[in-house]
Design a protein around this motif. Structure first.
Motif, PDB file in Angstrom:
ATOM      1  N   GLN A  30      73.213  28.722  52.075  1.00  0.00           N
ATOM      2  CA  GLN A  30      71.876  28.213  51.574  1.00  0.00           C
ATOM      3  C   GLN A  30      72.005  27.558  50.512  1.00  0.00           C
ATOM      4  OE1 GLN A  30      69.884  32.120  51.051  1.00  0.00           O
ATOM      5  NE2 GLN A  30      68.410  31.487  52.857  1.00  0.00           N
ATOM      6  N   ALA A  31      72.821  27.668  49.755  1.00  0.00           N
ATOM      7  CA  ALA A  31      73.244  26.935  48.388  1.00  0.00           C
ATOM      8  C   ALA A  31      73.688  25.625  48.816  1.00  0.00           C
ATOM      9  CB  ALA A  31      73.956  27.856  47.408  1.00  0.00           C
ATOM     10  N   ARG A  32      74.769  25.611  49.732  1.00  0.00           N
ATOM     11  CA  ARG A  32      75.209  24.335  50.007  1.00  0.00           C
ATOM     12  C   ARG A  32      74.281  23.522  50.877  1.00  0.00           C
ATOM     13  NH1 ARG A  32      80.842  26.256  52.793  1.00  0.00           N
ATOM     14  NH2 ARG A  32      81.981  26.698  50.839  1.00  0.00           N
ATOM     15  N   ASP A  33      73.388  24.090  51.692  1.00  0.00           N
ATOM     16  CA  ASP A  33      72.307  23.277  52.133  1.00  0.00           C
ATOM     17  C   ASP A  33      71.390  22.612  51.163  1.00  0.00           C
ATOM     18  OD1 ASP A  33      73.255  23.618  54.577  1.00  0.00           O
ATOM     19  OD2 ASP A  33      71.921  25.258  55.195  1.00  0.00           O
ATOM     20  N   ALA A  34      70.915  23.478  49.982  1.00  0.00           N
ATOM     21  CA  ALA A  34      70.169  23.028  49.112  1.00  0.00           C
ATOM     22  C   ALA A  34      70.840  21.906  48.172  1.00  0.00           C
ATOM     23  CB  ALA A  34      69.796  24.097  48.151  1.00  0.00           C
ATOM     24  N   LEU A  35      72.116  21.830  48.051  1.00  0.00           N
ATOM     25  CA  LEU A  35      72.654  20.759  47.444  1.00  0.00           C
ATOM     26  C   LEU A  35      72.709  19.372  48.396  1.00  0.00           C
ATOM     27  CD1 LEU A  35      74.234  19.792  45.008  1.00  0.00           C
ATOM     28  CD2 LEU A  35      76.285  20.790  45.906  1.00  0.00           C
ATOM     29  N   LEU A  36      72.982  19.710  49.420  1.00  0.00           N
ATOM     30  CA  LEU A  36      72.777  18.595  50.370  1.00  0.00           C
ATOM     31  C   LEU A  36      71.435  17.957  50.607  1.00  0.00           C
ATOM     32  CD1 LEU A  36      75.160  19.807  53.278  1.00  0.00           C
ATOM     33  CD2 LEU A  36      75.865  18.358  51.731  1.00  0.00           C
ATOM     34  N   LEU A  37      70.473  18.904  50.539  1.00  0.00           N
ATOM     35  CA  LEU A  37      69.164  18.045  50.563  1.00  0.00           C
ATOM     36  C   LEU A  37      69.037  17.238  49.180  1.00  0.00           C
ATOM     37  CD1 LEU A  37      66.327  17.835  51.670  1.00  0.00           C
ATOM     38  CD2 LEU A  37      65.818  20.223  50.598  1.00  0.00           C
ATOM     39  N   VAL A  38      69.048  18.076  48.082  1.00  0.00           N
ATOM     40  CA  VAL A  38      68.973  17.444  47.033  1.00  0.00           C
ATOM     41  C   VAL A  38      69.857  15.884  46.610  1.00  0.00           C
ATOM     42  CG1 VAL A  38      69.183  17.622  44.255  1.00  0.00           C
ATOM     43  CG2 VAL A  38      68.316  19.383  45.918  1.00  0.00           C
ATOM     44  N   GLN A  39      71.013  16.140  47.250  1.00  0.00           N
ATOM     45  CA  GLN A  39      71.862  14.927  47.114  1.00  0.00           C
ATOM     46  C   GLN A  39      71.365  13.783  47.938  1.00  0.00           C
ATOM     47  OE1 GLN A  39      75.561  16.624  48.418  1.00  0.00           O
ATOM     48  NE2 GLN A  39      76.407  16.594  46.157  1.00  0.00           N
ATOM     49  N   ALA A  40      70.620  14.281  49.225  1.00  0.00           N
ATOM     50  CA  ALA A  40      69.877  13.172  50.162  1.00  0.00           C
ATOM     51  C   ALA A  40      68.725  12.514  49.317  1.00  0.00           C
ATOM     52  CB  ALA A  40      69.724  13.611  51.454  1.00  0.00           C
ATOM     53  N   GLN A  41      68.141  13.467  48.655  1.00  0.00           N
ATOM     54  CA  GLN A  41      66.874  13.163  47.765  1.00  0.00           C
ATOM     55  C   GLN A  41      67.262  12.155  46.798  1.00  0.00           C
ATOM     56  OE1 GLN A  41      65.126  17.051  46.856  1.00  0.00           O
ATOM     57  NE2 GLN A  41      63.644  16.972  48.631  1.00  0.00           N
ATOM     58  N   ALA A  85      74.974  23.988  40.302  1.00  0.00           N
ATOM     59  CA  ALA A  85      75.478  25.234  39.270  1.00  0.00           C
ATOM     60  C   ALA A  85      75.316  26.511  40.286  1.00  0.00           C
ATOM     61  CB  ALA A  85      74.425  25.320  38.168  1.00  0.00           C
ATOM     62  N   ASP A  86      74.280  26.508  41.041  1.00  0.00           N
ATOM     63  CA  ASP A  86      74.031  27.592  41.731  1.00  0.00           C
ATOM     64  C   ASP A  86      74.856  27.803  42.639  1.00  0.00           C
ATOM     65  OD1 ASP A  86      72.080  29.612  42.784  1.00  0.00           O
ATOM     66  OD2 ASP A  86      71.710  28.380  44.550  1.00  0.00           O
ATOM     67  N   LEU A  87      75.344  26.515  43.513  1.00  0.00           N
ATOM     68  CA  LEU A  87      76.532  26.411  44.332  1.00  0.00           C
ATOM     69  C   LEU A  87      77.754  27.050  43.713  1.00  0.00           C
ATOM     70  CD1 LEU A  87      77.894  26.116  47.092  1.00  0.00           C
ATOM     71  CD2 LEU A  87      78.064  23.850  46.505  1.00  0.00           C
ATOM     72  N   GLU A  88      78.143  26.558  42.615  1.00  0.00           N
ATOM     73  CA  GLU A  88      79.225  26.986  41.970  1.00  0.00           C
ATOM     74  C   GLU A  88      79.357  28.610  41.522  1.00  0.00           C
ATOM     75  OE1 GLU A  88      81.515  26.147  37.661  1.00  0.00           O
ATOM     76  OE2 GLU A  88      80.446  24.560  38.516  1.00  0.00           O
TER      77      GLU A  88
END
Length: 93
Positions: A30-41, A85-88
């Motif tokens: 979930q954390a990886r998906d959230a980071l990918l989404l924010v990177q696309a945004q 930070a969350d992913l880390e």
């Protein structure tokens, strides 16, 4: 009887450990998906900011339009930092 109780306790402990591992893996995904989404945004916000800058330079957009695009890009940058930070943190668990 004592051996049966010990075996049951061991089986329960193994099940609980397995559950915790699965939950940690799911949370990491979930954390990886959230980071990918924010990177696309962030990519989209950067493109919008660049467009707003060009439009302002040629006089087809107001300074308010430009500042709104800057604010959006800044907000997404802050979200990206939080997601990283969350992913880390999740990777350390």
């Amino acid at each position: 009887a004592q051996q049966a109780q010990a075996e049951a306790a061991l089986a329960q402990a193994r099940n609980e450990a397995g559950q915790r591992v699965l939950e940690a893996a799911f949370t990491l995904l979930q954390a990886r998906d959230a980071l990918l989404l924010v990177q696309a945004q962030a990519v989209e916000a950067a493109a919008q900011l660049q467009s707003a800058r060009r439009a302002h330079q040629v006089g087809t957009a107001t300074i308010t339009d430009l500042r709104e695009a800057e604010a959006k890009a800044d907000a997404i940058a802050a979200q990206r930092i939080g997601a990283e930070a969350d992913l880390e943190l999740r990777q350390q668990v």
